[in-house]
Design a protein around this motif. Structure first.
Motif, mmCIF file in Angstrom:
data_model
loop_
_atom_site.group_PDB
_atom_site.id
_atom_site.type_symbol
_atom_site.label_atom_id
_atom_site.label_comp_id
_atom_site.label_asym_id
_atom_site.label_seq_id
_atom_site.Cartn_x
_atom_site.Cartn_y
_atom_site.Cartn_z
ATOM 1 N N THR A 168 0.828 -1.197 0.000
ATOM 2 C CA THR A 168 0.000 0.000 0.000
ATOM 3 C C THR A 168 0.860 1.242 0.000
ATOM 4 O O THR A 168 1.664 1.456 0.899
ATOM 5 N N ALA A 169 0.698 2.086 -1.022
ATOM 6 C CA ALA A 169 1.595 3.232 -1.209
ATOM 7 C C ALA A 169 1.511 4.197 -0.044
ATOM 8 O O ALA A 169 2.516 4.738 0.403
ATOM 9 N N GLU A 170 0.268 4.376 0.451
ATOM 10 C CA GLU A 170 0.096 5.381 1.495
ATOM 11 C C GLU A 170 0.940 5.089 2.735
ATOM 12 O O GLU A 170 1.360 6.005 3.437
ATOM 13 N N SER A 171 1.183 3.810 3.015
ATOM 14 C CA SER A 171 1.943 3.459 4.205
ATOM 15 C C SER A 171 3.419 3.799 4.068
ATOM 16 O O SER A 171 4.149 3.770 5.058
ATOM 17 N N GLN A 172 3.852 4.074 2.845
ATOM 18 C CA GLN A 172 5.268 4.364 2.613
ATOM 19 C C GLN A 172 5.544 5.858 2.476
ATOM 20 O O GLN A 172 6.700 6.271 2.469
ATOM 21 N N TRP A 173 4.509 6.663 2.300
ATOM 22 C CA TRP A 173 4.717 8.087 2.082
ATOM 23 C C TRP A 173 5.246 8.766 3.333
ATOM 24 O O TRP A 173 4.958 8.358 4.465
ATOM 25 N N VAL A 174 6.021 9.834 3.120
ATOM 26 C CA VAL A 174 6.533 10.624 4.234
ATOM 27 C C VAL A 174 5.861 11.986 4.221
ATOM 28 O O VAL A 174 5.475 12.496 3.176
ATOM 29 N N TYR A 175 5.740 12.583 5.405
ATOM 30 C CA TYR A 175 5.025 13.844 5.538
ATOM 31 C C TYR A 175 5.826 14.815 6.407
ATOM 32 O O TYR A 175 6.793 14.441 7.066
ATOM 33 N N GLY A 176 5.388 16.064 6.404
ATOM 34 C CA GLY A 176 5.956 17.055 7.301
ATOM 35 C C GLY A 176 7.440 17.272 7.104
ATOM 36 O O GLY A 176 7.942 17.344 5.968
ATOM 37 N N TRP A 177 8.165 17.343 8.217
ATOM 38 C CA TRP A 177 9.593 17.649 8.155
ATOM 39 C C TRP A 177 10.385 16.552 7.477
ATOM 40 O O TRP A 177 11.415 16.808 6.847
ATOM 41 N N ARG A 178 9.892 15.288 7.569
ATOM 42 C CA ARG A 178 10.604 14.191 6.900
ATOM 43 C C ARG A 178 10.560 14.362 5.387
ATOM 44 O O ARG A 178 11.550 14.121 4.690
ATOM 45 N N ARG A 179 9.399 14.779 4.871
ATOM 46 C CA ARG A 179 9.306 15.021 3.426
ATOM 47 C C ARG A 179 10.189 16.189 3.018
ATOM 48 O O ARG A 179 10.881 16.138 1.992
ATOM 49 N N THR A 180 10.178 17.252 3.820
ATOM 50 C CA THR A 180 10.989 18.429 3.511
ATOM 51 C C THR A 180 12.469 18.079 3.461
ATOM 52 O O THR A 180 13.190 18.452 2.525
ATOM 53 N N LEU A 181 12.948 17.346 4.461
ATOM 54 C CA LEU A 181 14.368 16.971 4.499
ATOM 55 C C LEU A 181 14.723 16.020 3.359
ATOM 56 O O LEU A 181 15.823 16.110 2.791
ATOM 57 N N LEU A 182 13.813 15.119 3.006
ATOM 58 C CA LEU A 182 14.059 14.221 1.880
ATOM 59 C C LEU A 182 14.226 15.012 0.588
ATOM 60 O O LEU A 182 15.186 14.795 -0.173
ATOM 61 N N LEU A 183 13.308 15.943 0.331
ATOM 62 C CA LEU A 183 13.368 16.714 -0.911
ATOM 63 C C LEU A 183 14.583 17.630 -0.957
ATOM 64 O O LEU A 183 15.211 17.796 -2.014
ATOM 65 N N ILE A 184 14.949 18.221 0.180
ATOM 66 C CA ILE A 184 16.143 19.067 0.227
ATOM 67 C C ILE A 184 17.386 18.235 -0.049
ATOM 68 O O ILE A 184 18.292 18.650 -0.794
ATOM 69 N N THR A 185 17.449 17.049 0.554
ATOM 70 C CA THR A 185 18.604 16.170 0.337
ATOM 71 C C THR A 185 18.727 15.775 -1.124
ATOM 72 O O THR A 185 19.823 15.828 -1.708
ATOM 73 N N LEU A 186 17.617 15.383 -1.743
ATOM 74 C CA LEU A 186 17.663 14.988 -3.155
ATOM 75 C C LEU A 186 17.996 16.178 -4.045
ATOM 76 O O LEU A 186 18.684 16.025 -5.071
ATOM 77 N N LEU A 187 17.536 17.368 -3.668
ATOM 78 C CA LEU A 187 17.901 18.563 -4.421
ATOM 79 C C LEU A 187 19.415 18.784 -4.358
ATOM 80 O O LEU A 187 20.049 19.097 -5.378
ATOM 81 N N LEU A 188 20.025 18.614 -3.181
ATOM 82 C CA LEU A 188 21.478 18.778 -3.045
ATOM 83 C C LEU A 188 22.231 17.711 -3.831
ATOM 84 O O LEU A 188 23.287 17.991 -4.417
ATOM 85 N N VAL A 189 21.699 16.496 -3.851
ATOM 86 C CA VAL A 189 22.307 15.450 -4.685
ATOM 87 C C VAL A 189 22.330 15.894 -6.145
ATOM 88 O O VAL A 189 23.347 15.777 -6.843
#
Length: 425
Positions: free
Chosen positions: A10-31
């Motif tokens: 189930t995809a919804e169980s794997q999604w990240v939200y809030g600060w975790r999503r923000t940090l993930l996207l910032i990290t991938l942007l830096l990559v």
């Protein structure tokens, strides 16, 4: 496409939200940013490298084109497969370490062969960056936000280009091209720490046991919508690769600018246009998908048609500022297509094959087009110069607007093919 899937977490169980999503996207942007810096540096350093190592334009085209693109394109597919199978984080960590180390080793090159080998190493590392990052995005970010998330990741390309041109131009004039490569390799490695801290293992979608890597690729390419998208990315590579490889040498030779001046002016505008293109492209793509648009790739097609005209005019502009200004629509168009192209590819591919789709599209834009087009421009430039043409590089760069126009036509064809493919409606 449900017959291809035997079980789906189930995809919804794997999604990240809030600060975790923000940090993930910032990290991938830096990559994405540091990947692009390491890739783009030889372009702004080209004149210094050419003078120091005694290279020709043809050899520059080989180093920045063939030496990089063949390895980059071929390695992207198996790395994409690993990423789709739940190894995206590990692929990303390993790839960053490899490309950063090989960038630094490029500063030790004493000739054409050594520098070419270092670029092959950089390509091997960078080949997994985009498929692994896209795998993390599609598994960790809700589907309705995929276009914007991909656009944010793609924003690293113009930001990295802007920083690479600006800092590389300054380094070329002040500390030398070797120290520029040493520094980029060192700082790029620091991103690994962020990936280890702020990314998570992506979930795995299980498929039929008989489905193998090559069958998956053939199945995807057999779909008309994806096949024409693959063709469009090939044409895009023929347009963009020589533009970025030789734009700085062209401005330096034609208009007498220094590397620092080119880095600041061209690099800054490329960064700004790239940011605008990726963010706007991602937002418009999401909006078009959500309303069930039947002309999904028409917006980038129109933008490419206009930029073909301005890029051609920029090659013959009498002064530097006018030439750079006329290159701006081309800068915008290359970035604008990224979220559309990858997003459409993911839609056609379906669950569990998004990284494979990204890898195939990277193969399309890199294996033949980005390999051959800088070499073609370099050969035309050297041949024209040998016959007495005052500005041989100007003649060689005519390749860019021609293929920009072809890319526009291909995008219109992709839209027509996608119109009969309603899996996302």
């Amino acid at each position: 496409m449900s017959h291809e899937v035997t079980s789906l977490t189930t995809a919804e169980s794997q999604w990240v939200y809030g600060w975790r999503r923000t940090l993930l996207l910032i990290t991938l942007l830096l990559v994405s940013i540091f990947s692009q810096i390491d890739r783009i540096l030889p372009f702004i350093l080209a004149e210094s490298i050419k003078a120091d190592l005694g290279l020709s334009d043809t050899q520059l085209g080989l180093i920045t084109g063939m030496a990089f693109s063949i390895c980059y394109s071929l390695a992207s597919l198996p790395l994409a497969r690993f990423s789709d199978h739940g190894w995206a984080k590990q692929v990303l960590v390993g790839c960053i370490l490899i490309w950063s180390a090989m960038t630094g080793l490029g500063g030790l090159a004493t000739g054409f062969a050594a520098l070419a080998l270092s670029r092959i190493g950089v390509a091997l590392g960078e080949a997994g960056g985009t498929p692994a990052s896209h795998a993390l995005i599609v598994h960790k970010i809700p589907e309705q936000l995929h276009g914007r998330a991909i656009g944010l990741y793609a924003m690293g390309i113009p930001l990295g280009t802007m920083l690479g041109f600006a800092l590389g131009g300054w380094a070329s004039d002040n500390v030398g091209w070797r120290n520029a490569l040493f520094g980029a390799g060192t700082f790029g490695g620091l991103v690994v720490i962020l990936v280890l801290l702020f990314t998570e293992k992506n979930n795995v979608i299980k498929r039929d046991a008989g489905e193998d890597f090559f069958r998956s690729a053939r199945t995807l390419l057999s779909k008309p919508a994806f096949f024409w998208l693959f063709i469009a990315t090939n044409l895009l590579g023929f347009a963009s690769a020589p533009f970025y490889t030789f734009a700085a040498p062209f401005l330096i030779r034609t208009h007498g600018l220094t590397a620092s001046e080119v880095g600041i002016s061209f690099g800054l505008l490329q960064g700004l246009m790239g940011i605008a293109g990726t963010l706007l492209g991602g937002r418009l793509f999401d909006r078009a998908v959500n309303r069930g648009s039947l002309t999904l790739l028409n917006p980038p097609a129109i933008v490419f048609g206009l930029s073909a005209i301005t890029t051609l005019a920029g090659l013959f502009a009498p002064v530097s500022w006018m030439s750079i200004a006329l290159f701006v629509p081309g800068m915008f168009s290359f970035a604008f297509l990224l979220p559309y192209g990858f997003g459409a590819g993911h839609l056609v591919a379906g669950p569990g094959k998004q990284a494979l789709a990204s890898g195939l599209l990277m193969l399309g834009s890199g294996l033949f087009s980005a390999t051959l087009s800088p070499l073609l421009v370099g050969m035309i430039s050297d041949a024209a110069t040998a016959t007495g043409v005052e500005n041989g590089l100007q003649a060689g760069l005519l390749v860019a607007p021609v293929f920009i126009l072809f890319t526009a036509a291909a995008c219109f064809v992709v839209s027509r093919r996608l119109a009969v493919y309603h899996s996302w409606h």
